[in-house]
Design a protein around this motif. Structure first.
Motif, PDB file in Angstrom:
ATOM      1  N   CYS A 136       0.839  -1.209   0.000  1.00 19.79           N
ATOM      2  CA  CYS A 136       0.000   0.000   0.000  1.00 19.79           C
ATOM      3  C   CYS A 136       0.873   1.258   0.000  1.00 19.79           C
ATOM      4  CB  CYS A 136      -0.916   0.013   1.217  1.00 19.79           C
ATOM      5  SG  CYS A 136      -2.148  -1.279   1.217  1.00 19.79           S
ATOM      6  N   PHE A 137       1.923   1.232   0.804  1.00 20.26           N
ATOM      7  CA  PHE A 137       2.840   2.373   0.871  1.00 20.26           C
ATOM      8  C   PHE A 137       3.455   2.629  -0.503  1.00 20.26           C
ATOM      9  CE2 PHE A 137       7.236   3.887   1.485  1.00 20.26           C
ATOM     10  CZ  PHE A 137       7.000   5.070   2.159  1.00 20.26           C
ATOM     11  N   SER A 138       3.870   1.571  -1.174  1.00 24.97           N
ATOM     12  CA  SER A 138       4.481   1.699  -2.500  1.00 24.97           C
ATOM     13  C   SER A 138       3.497   2.264  -3.514  1.00 24.97           C
ATOM     14  CB  SER A 138       5.004   0.335  -2.958  1.00 24.97           C
ATOM     15  OG  SER A 138       5.535   0.405  -4.255  1.00 24.97           O
ATOM     16  N   LEU A 139       2.232   1.825  -3.465  1.00 21.69           N
ATOM     17  CA  LEU A 139       1.219   2.339  -4.387  1.00 21.69           C
ATOM     18  C   LEU A 139       0.999   3.829  -4.172  1.00 21.69           C
ATOM     19  CD1 LEU A 139      -0.960   1.986  -6.534  1.00 21.69           C
ATOM     20  CD2 LEU A 139      -2.551   1.268  -4.724  1.00 21.69           C
ATOM     21  N   TYR A 140       0.887   4.249  -2.908  1.00 27.72           N
ATOM     22  CA  TYR A 140       0.679   5.666  -2.614  1.00 27.72           C
ATOM     23  C   TYR A 140       1.849   6.485  -3.157  1.00 27.72           C
ATOM     24  CZ  TYR A 140      -0.639   9.874   0.016  1.00 27.72           C
ATOM     25  OH  TYR A 140      -1.008  11.141   0.368  1.00 27.72           O
ATOM     26  N   MET A 141       3.068   6.033  -2.895  1.00 25.97           N
ATOM     27  CA  MET A 141       4.253   6.771  -3.322  1.00 25.97           C
ATOM     28  C   MET A 141       4.368   6.813  -4.847  1.00 25.97           C
ATOM     29  SD  MET A 141       5.714   8.096  -0.820  1.00 25.97           S
ATOM     30  CE  MET A 141       5.666   8.016   0.974  1.00 25.97           C
ATOM     31  N   THR A 142       3.972   5.734  -5.527  1.00 21.17           N
ATOM     32  CA  THR A 142       4.026   5.711  -6.985  1.00 21.17           C
ATOM     33  C   THR A 142       3.024   6.692  -7.585  1.00 21.17           C
ATOM     34  OG1 THR A 142       4.680   3.367  -6.930  1.00 21.17           O
ATOM     35  CG2 THR A 142       3.862   4.226  -9.019  1.00 21.17           C
ATOM     36  N   LEU A 143       1.809   6.709  -7.031  1.00 19.17           N
ATOM     37  CA  LEU A 143       0.811   7.669  -7.510  1.00 19.17           C
ATOM     38  C   LEU A 143       1.250   9.100  -7.228  1.00 19.17           C
ATOM     39  CD1 LEU A 143      -2.487   5.870  -6.383  1.00 19.17           C
ATOM     40  CD2 LEU A 143      -1.509   5.955  -8.687  1.00 19.17           C
ATOM     41  N   TRP A 144       1.833   9.314  -6.061  1.00 22.01           N
ATOM     42  CA  TRP A 144       2.329  10.645  -5.695  1.00 22.01           C
ATOM     43  C   TRP A 144       3.411  11.082  -6.685  1.00 22.01           C
ATOM     44  CZ3 TRP A 144       4.516  11.919  -0.123  1.00 22.01           C
ATOM     45  CH2 TRP A 144       4.836  13.284  -0.052  1.00 22.01           C
ATOM     46  N   ALA A 145       4.283  10.160  -7.079  1.00 21.69           N
ATOM     47  CA  ALA A 145       5.378  10.494  -7.986  1.00 21.69           C
ATOM     48  C   ALA A 145       4.869  10.934  -9.360  1.00 21.69           C
ATOM     49  CB  ALA A 145       6.307   9.288  -8.144  1.00 21.69           C
ATOM     50  N   GLU A 146       3.643  10.530  -9.731  1.00 23.31           N
ATOM     51  CA  GLU A 146       3.092  10.935 -11.021  1.00 23.31           C
ATOM     52  C   GLU A 146       2.641  12.393 -11.034  1.00 23.31           C
ATOM     53  OE1 GLU A 146       0.651   8.338 -13.321  1.00 23.31           O
ATOM     54  OE2 GLU A 146       1.035   6.630 -12.006  1.00 23.31           O
ATOM     55  N   LEU A 147       2.518  12.980  -9.852  1.00 26.61           N
ATOM     56  CA  LEU A 147       2.175  14.402  -9.776  1.00 26.61           C
ATOM     57  C   LEU A 147       3.445  15.236  -9.934  1.00 26.61           C
ATOM     58  CD1 LEU A 147      -0.279  14.457  -6.740  1.00 26.61           C
ATOM     59  CD2 LEU A 147      -0.880  14.912  -9.115  1.00 26.61           C
ATOM     60  N   GLU A 148       3.415  16.189 -10.820  1.00 25.83           N
ATOM     61  CA  GLU A 148       4.554  17.101 -10.927  1.00 25.83           C
ATOM     62  C   GLU A 148       4.639  17.953  -9.671  1.00 25.83           C
ATOM     63  OE1 GLU A 148       4.907  19.347 -14.501  1.00 25.83           O
ATOM     64  OE2 GLU A 148       4.109  17.748 -15.758  1.00 25.83           O
ATOM     65  N   GLU A 149       5.826  18.441  -9.397  1.00 26.92           N
ATOM     66  CA  GLU A 149       6.042  19.201  -8.163  1.00 26.92           C
ATOM     67  C   GLU A 149       5.107  20.405  -8.098  1.00 26.92           C
ATOM     68  OE1 GLU A 149       9.719  21.171  -5.585  1.00 26.92           O
ATOM     69  OE2 GLU A 149      10.064  20.427  -7.621  1.00 26.92           O
ATOM     70  N   ASN A 150       4.457  20.521  -6.937  1.00 26.86           N
ATOM     71  CA  ASN A 150       3.553  21.645  -6.660  1.00 26.86           C
ATOM     72  C   ASN A 150       2.358  21.711  -7.625  1.00 26.86           C
ATOM     73  OD1 ASN A 150       5.203  22.460  -4.540  1.00 26.86           O
ATOM     74  ND2 ASN A 150       6.405  23.814  -5.850  1.00 26.86           N
ATOM     75  N   ARG A 151       1.929  20.562  -8.134  1.00 24.09           N
ATOM     76  CA  ARG A 151       0.739  20.514  -8.981  1.00 24.09           C
ATOM     77  C   ARG A 151      -0.298  19.592  -8.355  1.00 24.09           C
ATOM     78  NH1 ARG A 151       0.914  24.908 -11.135  1.00 24.09           N
ATOM     79  NH2 ARG A 151      -0.804  24.248 -12.473  1.00 24.09           N
ATOM     80  N   LEU A 152      -1.564  19.727  -8.828  1.00 19.54           N
ATOM     81  CA  LEU A 152      -2.664  18.956  -8.247  1.00 19.54           C
ATOM     82  C   LEU A 152      -3.204  17.877  -9.176  1.00 19.54           C
ATOM     83  CD1 LEU A 152      -4.749  21.817  -6.559  1.00 19.54           C
ATOM     84  CD2 LEU A 152      -2.980  20.379  -5.550  1.00 19.54           C
ATOM     85  N   TRP A 153      -2.772  17.852 -10.443  1.00 21.15           N
ATOM     86  CA  TRP A 153      -3.280  16.866 -11.401  1.00 21.15           C
ATOM     87  C   TRP A 153      -2.127  16.268 -12.196  1.00 21.15           C
ATOM     88  CZ3 TRP A 153      -8.330  15.360 -11.609  1.00 21.15           C
ATOM     89  CH2 TRP A 153      -9.262  16.164 -10.926  1.00 21.15           C
ATOM     90  N   SER A 154      -2.265  14.978 -12.542  1.00 20.58           N
ATOM     91  CA  SER A 154      -1.245  14.312 -13.347  1.00 20.58           C
ATOM     92  C   SER A 154      -1.745  14.126 -14.778  1.00 20.58           C
ATOM     93  CB  SER A 154      -0.919  12.941 -12.752  1.00 20.58           C
ATOM     94  OG  SER A 154      -1.969  12.022 -13.027  1.00 20.58           O
ATOM     95  N   GLU A 155      -0.871  13.595 -15.626  1.00 21.11           N
ATOM     96  CA  GLU A 155      -1.285  13.180 -16.958  1.00 21.11           C
ATOM     97  C   GLU A 155      -2.048  11.850 -16.858  1.00 21.11           C
ATOM     98  OE1 GLU A 155      -0.876  14.889 -19.771  1.00 21.11           O
ATOM     99  OE2 GLU A 155       0.112  16.528 -18.703  1.00 21.11           O
ATOM    100  N   SER A 156      -2.816  11.540 -17.892  1.00 24.66           N
ATOM    101  CA  SER A 156      -3.569  10.289 -17.911  1.00 24.66           C
ATOM    102  C   SER A 156      -2.647   9.107 -18.205  1.00 24.66           C
ATOM    103  CB  SER A 156      -4.671  10.364 -18.975  1.00 24.66           C
ATOM    104  OG  SER A 156      -5.356   9.139 -19.076  1.00 24.66           O
ATOM    105  N   SER A 157      -2.897   7.974 -17.518  1.00 23.67           N
ATOM    106  CA  SER A 157      -2.113   6.757 -17.723  1.00 23.67           C
ATOM    107  C   SER A 157      -3.048   5.551 -17.719  1.00 23.67           C
ATOM    108  CB  SER A 157      -1.069   6.580 -16.618  1.00 23.67           C
ATOM    109  OG  SER A 157      -0.197   7.684 -16.547  1.00 23.67           O
ATOM    110  N   THR A 158      -2.523   4.412 -18.143  1.00 28.13           N
ATOM    111  CA  THR A 158      -3.286   3.169 -18.051  1.00 28.13           C
ATOM    112  C   THR A 158      -2.814   2.366 -16.843  1.00 28.13           C
ATOM    113  OG1 THR A 158      -1.749   1.864 -19.381  1.00 28.13           O
ATOM    114  CG2 THR A 158      -3.489   3.060 -20.568  1.00 28.13           C
ATOM    115  N   HIS A 159      -3.669   1.480 -16.360  1.00 25.29           N
ATOM    116  CA  HIS A 159      -3.272   0.613 -15.252  1.00 25.29           C
ATOM    117  C   HIS A 159      -2.199  -0.389 -15.677  1.00 25.29           C
ATOM    118  CE1 HIS A 159      -6.990   2.221 -13.492  1.00 25.29           C
ATOM    119  NE2 HIS A 159      -6.458   1.895 -12.330  1.00 25.29           N
TER     120      HIS A 159
END
Length: 462
Positions: free
Chosen positions: A42-65
């Motif tokens: 679970c920790f790894s999933l949270y950190m991976t999703l967090w990493a998809e956010l650019e610094e100081n931004r609230l939305w990421s680009e679209s990706s597939t599972h």
């Protein structure tokens, strides 16, 4: 319960969002306080999703599972189950939209509680203490605290006020503000400011606790109904879940926490519940293995009529820890046994009721040894078969035993091997399979042990 492939597919797209900025300090809180509770996946999933956010931004680009599976080197089932845990502990909210048969998700990350909220939570801090122990808990608390600031009365406040530093605007400047006010309001009107709000603590649904029964048992002259404020009710719901307290028992803790102002002292209420639980459980604090079968997965909802139905109902309404103690004749499980039980529920994600059947099955098959290797073998098989209910687990155990008996019959012509004598749970007898009694050659001592175990099991079922 729906299978993961009914909820999510590799081709489904997702976007990561954040409910306010996530800070570097959050990483420490997640690593040291949350990870022991939710696990590394679970920790790894949270950190991976967090990493998809650019610094100081609230939305990421679209990706597939499918990309997420490759990034984490993990199958979709594990990602889906890790996502559910993040949702349950308040770190993630999931939104889904289906458009022309195509499904897309928004994964909105929520910041963790700040350390003060976490250590005063009354539920998460108890689970953490139970998980990591007194010494490490105290160490973490020191890590997230610092010395208090000096008493303000010892110092003189010399701070200047706004009007002492800044001059008032001239009359001409107001006309300029009126001219540009529309432009100021229109700029970015369809966007949101990047900021952050504090995360709400975990709250158990108050509908799961019978407040009507509680209020009916309280004397209005001793505990006025107005003292049961929404905040007090939320604490009562959490305590009832954490310590498995029913409304009748909760009444006593409330009476002990009422103060002269007819208010319920929340800290006294928490302390009373905690002290009672530790007294009843030999100074132990609760862990996840104290949970019982979720109501949605309980199958024996009518009044039990047969011994097997009674046993199903008992497994559905009793925690694994209690079942383990009862089958062991009241003997407290060792730390190693507790660790194995927790691993079964966390690693293999078996429900409490299924774990109860597993405990009974394994204890009889291994002559009360509860071997980790054997438990892992059975638990991993049941997890792969998606066993969720007590009835499914019992049927599977019966079928396994029948298959073993048929296999032994088929192999009679081969070279004979010593026959292993096993103690089989009584509910195997209700199976249609012809179960052979292999204990005929046992010594009188083994027979006595078997009878003693059967008596304990009967007493437990009553």
């Amino acid at each position: 319960m729906a299978q993961h492939w009914q909820e999510i597919l590799p081709i489904d797209r997702y976007i990561v969002a954040a409910d306010g900025l996530l800070h570097e300090y959050d990483r420490k809180v997640l690593t040291l306080l949350y990870q022991p509770l939710i696990g590394s996946t679970c920790f790894s999933l949270y950190m991976t999703l967090w990493a998809e956010l650019e610094e100081n931004r609230l939305w990421s680009e679209s990706s597939t599972h499918h990309l997420l599976m490759n990034l984490m080197e993990m199958n979709l089932k594990d990602i889906y189950e890790a996502r559910l845990k993040l949702e349950g502990i308040g770190l993630l909210k999931t939104y889904v939209k289906t458009d022309n048969g195509e499904r897309s998700f928004i994964y909105e990350l929520y910041p963790p509680l700040n350390p003060e909220q976490f250590f005063l939570d009354g539920m998460l801090n108890i689970y953490l203490y139970r998980k990591i122990g007194k010494n490490h808990f105290a160490r973490l608390k020191r890590f997230f605290t610092d010395q208090q600031k000096p008493e303000e009365k010892e110092y003189q406040n010399v701070t200047r006020a706004f009007q002492d530093v800044f001059a008032s605007a001239t009359p001409g400047s107001f006309q300029y503000l009126q001219d540009v006010s529309e432009d100021i309001e229109a700029a970015g009107e369809n966007n949101q400011f990047i900021g952050r709000t504090e995360t709400d603590p975990i709250q158990i649904d108050s509908s799961l606790f019978d407040f009507d029964l509680l209020e009916a048992g309280l004397n209005e002259s001793l505990v006025p109904k107005k003292s049961l404020t929404p905040k007090v009710k939320s604490v009562i719901s959490n305590l009832a879940f954490l310590y498995n307290i029913n409304p009748i028992e909760m009444k006593n803790f409330i009476l002990g926490a009422i103060n002269p102002n007819d208010e319920i002292d929340i800290e006294d209420l928490r302390k009373g519940a905690r002290d009672w639980y530790q007294f009843e459980n030999y100074d132990q604090l609760p862990s996840l293995i104290n949970r019982t079968q979720p109501a949605a997965l309980q199958t024996q909802l009518t009044e039990p009529k047969t011994p097997e139905e009674n046993l199903i109902r008992s497994y559905e309404t009793t925690s694994p820890l209690t079942v383990f103690k009862e089958i062991s004749g009241g003997v407290e499980p060792s730390d190693a046994n507790l660790k194995v039980l927790e691993e079964v529920m966390i690693k293999y994600k078996l429900t409490p009721g299924v774990v109860n059947v597993l405990i009974d099955f394994v204890m009889r098959k291994t002559k009360m040894q509860f071997s980790k290797k054997y438990v892992d073998a059975v638990a991993s098989t049941w997890a792969r078969l998606q066993i969720k209910t007590v009835k499914e687990a019992m049927e599977l155990a019966k079928n396994n035993e029948s298959a073993q008996i048929e296999s032994k019959k088929a192999g009679k012509g081969a070279k004979k091997k010593p026959i292993r004598t096993e103690l089989i749970p009584e509910w195997f007898e209700s199976s249609n399979a012809p179960v052979k009694n292999q204990a005929q050659g046992n010594s009188s001592e083994d027979e006595a042990k078997k009878r003693a175990i059967e008596e304990k099991l009967k007493a437990f079922r009553k």
